[in-house]
Scaffold this motif. Structure first.
Motif, mmCIF file in Angstrom:
data_model
loop_
_atom_site.group_PDB
_atom_site.id
_atom_site.type_symbol
_atom_site.label_atom_id
_atom_site.label_comp_id
_atom_site.label_asym_id
_atom_site.label_seq_id
_atom_site.Cartn_x
_atom_site.Cartn_y
_atom_site.Cartn_z
ATOM 1 N N TYR A 385 0.831 -1.203 0.000
ATOM 2 C CA TYR A 385 0.000 0.000 0.000
ATOM 3 C C TYR A 385 0.860 1.245 0.000
ATOM 4 N N GLN A 387 0.355 5.605 0.698
ATOM 5 C CA GLN A 387 -0.585 6.599 1.226
ATOM 6 C C GLN A 387 -0.678 7.766 0.247
ATOM 7 N N ALA A 391 -5.131 8.534 2.195
ATOM 8 C CA ALA A 391 -5.802 7.239 2.041
ATOM 9 C C ALA A 391 -4.775 6.194 1.663
ATOM 10 N N TRP A 392 -5.056 4.952 2.081
ATOM 11 C CA TRP A 392 -4.173 3.843 1.733
ATOM 12 C C TRP A 392 -4.669 3.211 0.437
ATOM 13 N N MET A 393 -3.763 3.197 -0.574
ATOM 14 C CA MET A 393 -4.124 2.741 -1.910
ATOM 15 C C MET A 393 -3.239 1.568 -2.327
ATOM 16 N N GLN A 398 -8.728 1.968 -2.868
ATOM 17 C CA GLN A 398 -8.545 2.448 -1.511
ATOM 18 C C GLN A 398 -8.997 1.390 -0.516
ATOM 19 N N ASN A 400 -10.966 0.260 2.297
ATOM 20 C CA ASN A 400 -12.167 0.580 3.062
ATOM 21 C C ASN A 400 -12.656 -0.703 3.711
ATOM 22 N N ALA A 424 -10.231 5.466 11.672
ATOM 23 C CA ALA A 424 -10.192 6.708 10.903
ATOM 24 C C ALA A 424 -8.951 7.518 11.253
ATOM 25 N N SER A 427 -6.126 6.661 9.034
ATOM 26 C CA SER A 427 -6.441 6.778 7.598
ATOM 27 C C SER A 427 -7.005 5.484 7.021
ATOM 28 N N ILE A 428 -7.723 4.722 7.858
ATOM 29 C CA ILE A 428 -8.386 3.495 7.404
ATOM 30 C C ILE A 428 -9.887 3.693 7.607
ATOM 31 N N PRO A 429 -10.590 4.170 6.593
ATOM 32 C CA PRO A 429 -12.035 4.383 6.759
ATOM 33 C C PRO A 429 -12.767 3.054 6.891
#
Length: 598
Positions: A385, A387, A391-393, A398, A400, A424, A427-429
């Motif tokens: 991943y 950032q 957001a972690w991509m 992303q 979620n 959250a 940065s992990i929704p």
């Protein structure tokens, strides 16, 4: 009309009063003594005499669903009703070890080693409240449901059974196992009336949604009113053994303030509630008028990081999620700093209140303490991943997550939302979804899989759910962390392919050790250290705390105790007795009549 014609009765008295006022000697008016003065002591109306054949128990939760074998229906009330209404071949003894309940069975013993066979001899007079005998068909029905139904608690022992045979008109039951099973005494508790459930629409779940079809214990269920918050139990007139002392037990729901008030006034004689810190302070203010006892439940609140999820299949991502967790804050939110806060769960196979419990959580691992954002970042990068814009991509997607919890069931929903806020911050929704029990534990957490051992991604990444404990830790281990295959039964076609444990966890390297502990070929004490270490390393489960209730009893009810470990106080409720006290006795003398004073 002239005044000379006034015949009103008050006129002569007024003339006499004027005459008396004009006289200097008071003795002239002795026929009218001065009015009597009465003290301000209020009049007391004698209260209604207490009903010494009834005990009112205050409770703080009342939900539909009373099947004691399903994860969805686990609650203090379900445990209560099971103890009073359902027969069990073995019940926990004073130390928690299973002891034969001779009100149901006269004997239960291993009669053959190969194949491993247990024979049960049931009492001939043991029967359900509708007159049907408690018999072999009840054993067979429970076995069939526990090995095939989704969302059942601790089913590993039932899945070792290869057959249930009936002898002597159903009063002798022979149970054959595919492998030796030292924990066989943990089976066939809370038997259900097969003759009423096996053909009922939705019988396993639906028929026990808001009632019990029949009783095989010292009490029967007269009524359940979830909306009003009241359950009424009455003595079972068909019970064949020693009858209950009380005629009736009424379970009445209220909030914590209402429960404390009812205890103070004596409207409730007993209460069983899960208090937070504020409620405990109010209970302590009742002083010596009540006794307070902590009663641990057989359940631990846990976070399951499910490897069946495509997003959490990588153990590094699960560890990163665990590193984002503030475990202390989750425990505080879930317990409200009540008594459960003292029962922190730092192991997977034993509950904190159990004999043999030892913390196994390694110091400093992700999820053991405060959030560690540096560890989150390191593990996410290792998993591929990056950032971007907070957001972690990975591969253009992303991260979620979906957090699932049983609907309208505390403290699970509160913990789920607290976890959502914590993730959250890293940065992990995440999104919280709640669902009713049969959908959550069936369709979402135990989906049928097309191939044995290959789970379907149901979309749930993290589950905030109970883990149920019992008197056989090896069964708890195998049920919650063992692999699931069709070969768990002699008749492999009868088990739906892949009814996994709620975590959908299966480690083929660990499975021989788990099987050895379950069947007795390896001592659990030898198997457990390596298994506990592997579970922590793979970040499968983060146990939080053991649920507990506070048992409050006023002195007019005798025989109320916490009960055997994990069994609850109602195991002994048939011996409860309500007695008259100085405060409530109907034979107390009436208040004194106020004394007139001059």
């Amino acid at each position: 009309m002239g005044s000379s014609g006034d015949k009103r009765p008050g006129r002569p008295r007024r003339l006499l009063a004027l005459l008396c006022a004009a006289l200097t000697g008071a003795t002239a008016c002795t026929n009218l003594p001065p009015p009597q003065l009465v003290t301000t002591t209020p009049s007391v109306t004698p209260s209604k005499p207490p009903n010494l054949t009834e005990v009112v128990v205050g409770i703080d939760t009342l939900h539909r669903g009373f099947n004691p074998h399903t994860l969805a229906d686990q609650s203090a009330l379900t445990t209560t009703l099971g103890a009073l209404l359902l027969p069990s071949v073995h019940r926990p003894g004073p130390d928690g070890a299973p002891v034969l309940d001779r009100t149901i069975a006269s004997s239960a013993q291993v009669v053959k080693a190969e194949p491993f066979t247990v024979s049960y001899t049931l009492r001939r007079d043991a029967s359900w409240s509708d007159g049907a005998p408690i018999a072999a068909e009840d054993f067979d029905y429970l076995w069939q449901q526990m090995r095939t139904a989704p969302g059942v608690a601790n089913a590993a022992g039932y899945r070792l059974i290869s057959g249930v045979a009936s002898r002597d008109s159903g009063k002798t039951v022979e149970v054959t196992f595919r492998k030796p099973y030292p924990g066989w005494r943990s089976l066939f508790t809370n038997l259900l009336p097969a003759h009423l459930l096996k053909d009922a629409p939705g019988g396993w779940v639906g028929a026990m949604e808001d009632s019990f079809p029949a009783s095989g214990g010292p009490f029967t269920l007269k009524s359940v009113d979830v909306d009003r918050g009241e359950v009424i139990l009455e003595r079972n007139d068909r019970y064949w053994d020693q009858p209950a002392v009380l005629d009736r037990i009424v379970l009445r729901k209220s909030d914590h303030n209402g429960l404390v008030s009812a205890l103070r006034s004596g409207n409730d004689q007993v209460s069983l509630l899960r208090p937070d810190q504020i409620a405990m302070e109010s209970l302590n203010e009742l002083g010596k008028t009540v006794s307070l006892t902590t009663v641990p439940r057989p359940t631990v609140v846990q976070l399951l990081l499910r490897p069946a999820s495509a997003r959490l299949a990588d153990s590094r991502v699960r560890a990163a999620v665990a590193a984002a967790v503030d475990r202390d804050a989750l425990i505080t939110a879930g317990t409200g700093n009540g008594p459960s806060a003292q029962l922190r769960a730092d192991a997977h196979v034993y509950a904190p209140s159990q004999s043999g419990y030892r913390p196994t959580m390694p110091a400093g691992i992700p999820g053991s303490g405060k959030p560690d954002l540096a560890t989150v970042e390191r593990l996410m990068v290792e998993a591929g991943y990056t950032q971007q814009a907070g957001a972690w991509m990975r591969n253009g997607q992303q991260l979620n997550l979906i957090i699932a919890a049983p609907a309208d069931n505390e403290p699970y929903v509160t913990v789920a939302h607290q976890l959502q806020r914590q993730l959250a911050g890293a940065s992990i929704p995440a999104r919280v979804v709640t669902s009713v029990g049969d959908q959550l534990y069936g369709d979402m957490l135990s989906p049928v899989t097309p191939q044995p051992g290959v789970p379907v991604d149901s979309g749930v990444d993290i589950a905030v759910v109970p883990q149920v404990f019992g008197d056989d830790p090896a069964t708890v281990l195998a049920s919650n962390y063992g692999c699931w295959t069709e070969t768990d039964s002699a008749d492999s076609t009868s088990i739906p392919a892949g009814r996994p444990n709620p975590a959908s966890f299966c480690d083929r390297a660990l499975q021989p050790v788990i099987d050895g502990a379950l069947t007795g070929s390896m001592p659990l004490a030898d198997a457990l250290p390596g298994i506990e270490a592997a579970l922590w390393q793979q970040a499968i489960s983060i146990p939080l705390f053991q649920l507990s209730d506070t048992l409050v009893a006023r002195p007019e009810v005798t025989g109320v105790t916490a009960g055997p470990p994990l069994a609850g106080p109602f195991v002994g409720a048939s011996d409860w007795k309500r007695v008259a006290t100085e405060r409530t006795s109907s034979s107390s003398p009436p208040p004194p009549t106020p004394t007139p004073t001059k």
